[in-house]
Write a protein that holds these residues in place. Structure first.
Motif, mmCIF file in Angstrom:
data_model
loop_
_atom_site.group_PDB
_atom_site.id
_atom_site.type_symbol
_atom_site.label_atom_id
_atom_site.label_comp_id
_atom_site.label_asym_id
_atom_site.label_seq_id
_atom_site.Cartn_x
_atom_site.Cartn_y
_atom_site.Cartn_z
ATOM 1 N N LEU A 175 0.800 -1.231 0.000
ATOM 2 C CA LEU A 175 0.000 0.000 0.000
ATOM 3 C C LEU A 175 0.827 1.272 0.000
ATOM 4 C CD1 LEU A 175 -2.682 -1.034 2.673
ATOM 5 C CD2 LEU A 175 -2.843 -1.205 0.178
ATOM 6 N N GLY A 176 2.059 1.199 0.482
ATOM 7 C CA GLY A 176 2.836 2.421 0.648
ATOM 8 C C GLY A 176 2.421 3.198 1.894
ATOM 9 N N TRP A 177 1.423 2.700 2.606
ATOM 10 C CA TRP A 177 0.954 3.313 3.856
ATOM 11 C C TRP A 177 2.070 3.268 4.899
ATOM 12 C CZ3 TRP A 177 0.462 0.260 8.422
ATOM 13 C CH2 TRP A 177 -0.175 0.866 9.495
ATOM 14 N N VAL A 178 2.165 4.345 5.689
ATOM 15 C CA VAL A 178 3.146 4.381 6.777
ATOM 16 C C VAL A 178 2.400 4.682 8.070
ATOM 17 C CG1 VAL A 178 5.199 5.542 7.689
ATOM 18 C CG2 VAL A 178 4.991 5.135 5.228
ATOM 19 N N ALA A 179 2.579 3.839 9.068
ATOM 20 C CA ALA A 179 1.875 4.021 10.346
ATOM 21 C C ALA A 179 2.294 5.339 10.981
ATOM 22 C CB ALA A 179 2.201 2.865 11.287
ATOM 23 N N GLY A 180 1.307 6.163 11.335
ATOM 24 C CA GLY A 180 1.597 7.415 12.046
ATOM 25 C C GLY A 180 1.845 7.117 13.519
ATOM 26 N N GLU A 181 2.308 8.138 14.234
ATOM 27 C CA GLU A 181 2.619 7.931 15.662
ATOM 28 C C GLU A 181 1.394 7.496 16.449
ATOM 29 O OE1 GLU A 181 4.634 10.940 17.826
ATOM 30 O OE2 GLU A 181 6.431 10.759 16.574
ATOM 31 N N ARG A 226 10.885 3.271 18.812
ATOM 32 C CA ARG A 226 10.968 4.582 19.476
ATOM 33 C C ARG A 226 9.954 4.670 20.607
ATOM 34 N NH1 ARG A 226 11.142 9.085 14.621
ATOM 35 N NH2 ARG A 226 12.776 8.093 13.392
ATOM 36 N N MET A 227 8.801 4.067 20.370
ATOM 37 C CA MET A 227 7.692 4.197 21.315
ATOM 38 C C MET A 227 7.689 3.087 22.353
ATOM 39 S SD MET A 227 3.972 4.881 19.896
ATOM 40 C CE MET A 227 4.435 6.442 19.148
ATOM 41 N N ALA A 228 8.127 1.904 21.941
ATOM 42 C CA ALA A 228 8.106 0.737 22.839
ATOM 43 C C ALA A 228 9.303 0.799 23.789
ATOM 44 C CB ALA A 228 8.182 -0.532 22.008
ATOM 45 N N THR A 229 9.176 0.136 24.938
ATOM 46 C CA THR A 229 10.338 -0.032 25.814
ATOM 47 C C THR A 229 10.975 -1.372 25.460
ATOM 48 O OG1 THR A 229 9.277 -1.329 27.538
ATOM 49 C CG2 THR A 229 9.010 1.081 27.650
#
Ligand SMILES: Cc1ncc(COP(=O)(O)O)c(C=O)c1O
Length: 392
Positions: A175-181, A226-229
């Motif tokens: 899809l070329g979709w990129v997950a946003g924050e 970046r978001m996960a520990t």
């Protein structure tokens, strides 16, 4: 009479390969069905492999890969994502992205378990779940206006006592979709709340056009790391194939919580032992010296994307959302209900080889995938022939 195990026979075949097999029996096909460009591996990487062989990188290495390559990857995550990883316990080198998927899915699923898979997606994720005698439950990305989203209600409804993991791909193939924050945050919360593993296939991380615009063509798509520990039940799948034109080299890596990373390294012994030694050394050079080449490639890809998207938007009955990453367009073609047959006819009549949308699971039928990593002249001819085919 001994037979092939039914569980092996139950693994679906790849419909991209099925189309490719027809194309490979023909001459002069414009091959836009595979996820690779016809640009060869840059010379500095090939030379690094030759040097590595001369220096003796021809023996077995650690199951988790050379410490020097793992160290280089830890540095890469610090520099590109501001993420601290322990190269000794949280990174495993694999013999490709596919093998990273294989070994980590094997670490997470028992027979009969279920994996939620966001689709349309590259079919190997679901197929590898089947290879582990587990069940892939595909949840389509809904198209909301110009952008794909995530149907969290459908995900919640699909969870059963056997659900163990959720696999998504960002940037997405096809899809070329990129997950946003915000989407990453919700995926992480969703999995934390339900005690599921979150597996992010980030092999197209470096092919992100928003980052390209903002920061001199270098910024990667944001990683879930970046978001996960480091204590989160998260696995990231990665590869050198796409960013460094190294598809035939078979080299990738995974990042995971240390219990899974340790187990994956151990299971590697019984699957491939480790990625080839000199390939690992060449990959180190790709990381260290690859930025300028990558920037040039991204610029070229972005121009190709814009050209193909504009051409598609002129064609009758074609709608194509805006992709933010990877190197694919996934146009929907009005009236197409059997995308394999559409692609087969297009191939036979015009020698343009595209991948049928049905190959990418739930939500894919009715579309086709175009890989725009080829040279511009090939894309121009292919778009011209597709337009003429649709006019008929
Ligand atoms: C989404 C995705 N993941 C993983 C891979 C695997 O790449 P490789 O096995 O070449 O490293 C691909 C290749 O097309 C892909 O599209």
């Amino acid at each position: 009479m001994p037979r092939v195990a039914p569980s092996a026979q139950a693994v679906p075949h790849s419909r991209i390969r099925e189309l490719a097999d027809i194309a490979m029996s023909m001459d002069g096909v414009l091959r836009l069905y595979f996820g690779e460009s016809n640009v060869p591996t840059p010379d500095y990487i090939k030379q690094a492999a030759v040097r590595a062989m001369a220096e003796g990188y021809t023996y077995y290495t650690e199951n988790a890969g050379l410490p020097s390559l793992r160290g280089a990857l830890a540095k890469h995550y610090r520099a590109l994502h501001g993420v601290q990883l322990d190269p000794g316990t949280e990174i495993v080198i694999t013999a490709s992205g596919v093998q990273a998927l294989n070994v980590s899915i094997r670490c997470l699923l028992d027979p009969g378990d279920e994996a939620l898979v966001l689709t349309p997606a590259w079919p190997n994720g679901s197929a590898i779940v089947a290879l582990s005698n587990a069940v892939a439950v595909e949840i389509p990305h809904p198209l909301v206006g110009e952008r794909y989203g995530i149907d969290f209600d459908a995900l919640a409804r699909a969870v059963t006592p056997r659900t163990r993991m959720l696999l998504y791909t960002s940037p997405s193939n096809p899809l070329g979709w990129v997950a946003g924050e915000e989407e990453q945050r919700r995926l992480l919360d969703f999995c934390r709340e339900r005690g599921l593993w979150l597996m992010a296939d980030e092999v197209y991380e470096r092919l992100w056009y928003q980052g390209a615009q903002a920061e001199g063509l270098r910024k990667p798509a944001p990683s879930i790391l970046r978001m996960a520990t480091r204590e989160d039940a998260v696995v990231v799948i990665q590869s050198f194939s796409k960013a460094y034109c190294m598809t035939g080299w078979r080299i990738g890596w995974l990042v995971a919580r240390r219990d899974v990373a340790g187990r994956a390294a151990q299971l590697n012994e019984f699957i491939v032992s480790h990625a080839p030694s000199f390939t690992q050394k060449a990959a180190e050079t790709a990381l260290a010296e690859g930025e300028a080449e990558l920037a040039r490639m991204l610029e070229r890809l972005r121009a190709n994307r814009d050209f193909c998207r504009a051409a598609l938007r002129e064609m009758p009955g074609v709608t194509v959302p805006n992709p933010d990453g990877a190197f694919y367009l996934f146009p929907r073609i009005q009236g197409v209900t059997d995308s394999f047959e559409f692609c087969r006819r297009l191939l036979i009549e015009t020698k343009v080889g595209l991948a049928p949308g049905v190959a990418f699971g739930a939500g894919g039928e009715g579309s086709v995938r175009i890989c725009y990593a080829a040279e511009r002249a090939i894309l121009e001819t292919a778009m011209g022939r597709l337009a003429a085919f649709l006019m008929k």
